[in-house]
Design an enzyme around this catalytic site. Structure first.
Site, PDB file in Angstrom:
ATOM      1  N   SER A   1      33.154  49.334  45.019  1.00  0.00           N
ATOM      2  CA  SER A   1      34.216  50.324  44.881  1.00  0.00           C
ATOM      3  C   SER A   1      34.812  50.281  43.488  1.00  0.00           C
ATOM      4  O   SER A   1      34.761  49.266  42.798  1.00  0.00           O
ATOM      5  CB  SER A   1      35.319  50.096  45.913  1.00  0.00           C
ATOM      6  OG  SER A   1      36.188  49.091  45.443  1.00  0.00           O
ATOM      7  N   LYS A   2      35.373  51.402  43.109  1.00  0.00           N
ATOM      8  CA  LYS A   2      35.965  51.537  41.792  1.00  0.00           C
ATOM      9  C   LYS A   2      37.067  50.492  41.590  1.00  0.00           C
ATOM     10  O   LYS A   2      37.261  49.980  40.500  1.00  0.00           O
ATOM     11  CB  LYS A   2      36.551  52.948  41.654  1.00  0.00           C
ATOM     12  CG  LYS A   2      37.042  53.283  40.258  1.00  0.00           C
ATOM     13  CD  LYS A   2      35.888  53.568  39.325  1.00  0.00           C
ATOM     14  CE  LYS A   2      36.390  54.022  37.967  1.00  0.00           C
ATOM     15  NZ  LYS A   2      35.293  54.227  37.042  1.00  0.00           N
ATOM     16  N   ARG A   3      37.738  50.189  42.678  1.00  0.00           N
ATOM     17  CA  ARG A   3      38.850  49.255  42.585  1.00  0.00           C
ATOM     18  C   ARG A   3      38.416  47.914  42.005  1.00  0.00           C
ATOM     19  O   ARG A   3      39.160  47.229  41.329  1.00  0.00           O
ATOM     20  CB  ARG A   3      39.454  49.048  43.962  1.00  0.00           C
ATOM     21  CG  ARG A   3      40.954  49.218  43.958  1.00  0.00           C
ATOM     22  CD  ARG A   3      41.525  49.084  45.349  1.00  0.00           C
ATOM     23  NE  ARG A   3      40.777  49.904  46.309  1.00  0.00           N
ATOM     24  CZ  ARG A   3      40.722  49.630  47.595  1.00  0.00           C
ATOM     25  NH1 ARG A   3      41.346  48.577  48.077  1.00  0.00           N
ATOM     26  NH2 ARG A   3      40.060  50.415  48.421  1.00  0.00           N
TER      27      ARG A   3
ATOM     28  N   GLY B   1      36.111  47.582  39.878  1.00  0.00           N
ATOM     29  CA  GLY B   1      35.470  47.791  38.583  1.00  0.00           C
ATOM     30  C   GLY B   1      33.978  48.062  38.711  1.00  0.00           C
ATOM     31  O   GLY B   1      33.248  47.969  37.740  1.00  0.00           O
TER      32      GLY B   1
END
Ligand code: GLU
Length: 487
Positions: A246-248, A250
């Site tokens: 996930s983008k969270r 990185g």
């Protein structure tokens, strides 16, 4: 006619997992002669990010996943952006109320909070029991309301998923969720179902997080007398055994990988394998081949772990297979960004680095010697095989400088490719002659020459290629500088 869709929310980037969902929907549609539709789900205005839809359009096109209908390409089931479909949802929710599949709910925030505080895990259906007259009176009096789904309290619901088979959920575990908010806008859940139906979607392919809420959606279909679609739920892509990509954390989006120097074909090929394998277990495939080979029974029931090394390995294969022209074209944006390549022949850099790149951006580190020359370690002249060291370099360099300055003519404007090649092969011959005359092995001379002009043990090509890249003047200057350092 099979119709699949990709229904992202425009939250700012297209994550690798989202792209894979789009890819499988695309492959399914193409394989079965169906249509692939793009719909933007932007009912959640708080999460909406400006420009995010454009990133989605661009990414899908760039990745080769052309859609037959969508916001920017049109189609007979449009509009394809939910915020432009606002007027459609309320009348359908009202119809669902008439059919018993939903009800008006007047419970305010306070009551709902109290319910929670009292330990309730879901709404208690209090408003489901209001009489029609009561509801009418309250609405006429201007009481704010939402429309909630009316899920049967007893029994269970079953449907068959294309990957996971029969899925049964107890109705008591389903909540009477809000379909229409107090401002008249649909919730995500309701708009999603309504649009799938109105857009004629009969294959819903999406993330496994919707597996257990699907029975809830099915009650909406049934309540409105609509035929259910087929469902195919996909396991997630994981960063490791316990974390979703996930983008969270990185983990990158498609665009981030492109910026890192991955080819779009390699990304698409790699992510195709994260959750699907063709019968012949092939790994390297073009999009057309994937269409040919795709089948739902090849979809995985377990999550996949994203392995960037593997994607890099695949990328290197794609790079190696490119024509020099194609490589140059793709590498050019990277070459142009690299400070230390200013003033160099980028075509030649591309030619020399092509077969050595795993990523397009590797052109930078492969040519770092152009920049990191001044203080290179003189110990690099040491070579076990050729039995050379600093002393060999010191002894040889004055002679090498003479060879280069006497036997490598200054380039002129008029020099074409042929004359350059001719001059370089003369230089090569002159270095060989120098070895012979001075009792060196040819390998010794080429080693010392290459280290003296690059300062680097590993270079994208041999001594003569490096000389060509640097050009006569830089070669002479570098050799003189090294010679001074050795004294
Ligand atoms: N907008 C939803 C999402 O981005 C789509 C879910 C679905 O495909 O039904 O997760």
């Amino acid at each position: 006619m099979n119709r699949t869709r990709f229904a992202p929310s425009p939250t700012g980037y297209l994550h690798i997992g989202g792209l894979r969902t789009a890819l499988y929907s695309y492959l399914f549609a193409r394989k079965n002669g169906g249509k692939f539709i793009l719909r933007i789900e932007d009912t959640d205005t708080e999460r909406k990010v400006d420009g995010a839809s454009e990133i989605i359009y661009r990414t899908l096109k760039d990745a080769g996943l052309s859609y037959d209908e969508g916001p920017d390409v049109g189609g007979e089931f449009g509009p394809y952006i939910q915020s432009e479909r606002k007027a459609l949802y309320l009348p359908l929710a009202e119809r669902l109320v008439k059919n018993g599949g939903a009800y008006y709910c007047f419970c305010g925030k306070e009551r709902l909070e109290q319910l929670k505080a009292d330990g309730a895990t879901k709404y208690d259906k209090r408003c489901a029991g209001l009489s029609v007259a009561e509801v009418k009176a309250r609405i006429a009096a201007g009481a704010p309301y939402v429309i909630r789904q009316n899920i049967p309290e007893e029994g269970s619901s079953t449907y068959t998923d294309g990957v996971f088979g029969d899925i049964t959920v107890e109705n008591k575990d389903l909540e009477d969720g809000v379909l229409i908010k107090s401002d008249g806008m649909p919730t995500y859940n309701f708009a999603n179902v309504v649009d799938d139906y109105l857009m004629g979607i009969n294959y819903v392919i999406r993330g496994v997080e919707y597996l257990s809420s699907t029975p809830k959606y099915n009650y909406i279909y049934k309540g409105l007398g609509w035929e259910l679609p087929n469902y195919i739920h996909l396991q997630p892509i994981m960063r490791d055994a316990t974390h979703k990509l996930s983008k969270r954390y990185g983990d990158a989006s498609y665009e981030d990988f492109i910026k890192k120097g991955y080819l779009s074909e390699a990304i698409v090929n790699y992510i195709a394998l994260l959750g699907w394998s063709p019968k012949d277990n092939r790994e390297k495939m073009t999009l057309e081949e994937m269409v040919e080979l795709f089948s739902v029974d090849g979809l995985s029931k377990s999550a996949s772990i994203f392995d960037e090394e593997k994607m890099k390995w695949l990328n290197a294969q794609y790079i190696r297979e490119m024509s020099s022209e194609a490589f140059y074209e793709k590498a050019l944006p990277f070459l142009e960004e690299i400070e230390h390549l200013r003033g160099f022949d980028l075509g030649l850099v591309a030619k020399l680095t092509h077969s050595r790149c795993e990523l397009l951006s590797d052109v930078g580190k492969l040519t770092a010697f152009l920049n990191d020359f001044d203080n290179f370690d003189l110990g690099s002249f040491k070579n076990e095989k050729w039995k050379t060291d600093e002393a060999t370099a010191e002894a040889m360099l004055p002679g090498l400088i003479t060879v280069v300055s006497d036997q490598w003519p200054v380039a002129s404007e008029a020099d074409g490719k042929e004359s350059t090649n001719h001059k370089l092969s003369n230089l090569h011959a002159a270095l060989e002659a120098f070895a012979l005359e001075n009792g060196y092995k040819k390998g010794q001379v080429l080693w010392i020459f290459r280290i003296a002009i690059t300062g680097s043990l590993v270079t994208p090509g041999g001594a003569i290629e490096m000389a060509e890249l640097l050009g006569r003047e830089r070669v002479l200057k570098r050799m003189q500088a090294v010679s001074r350092r050795l004294r």
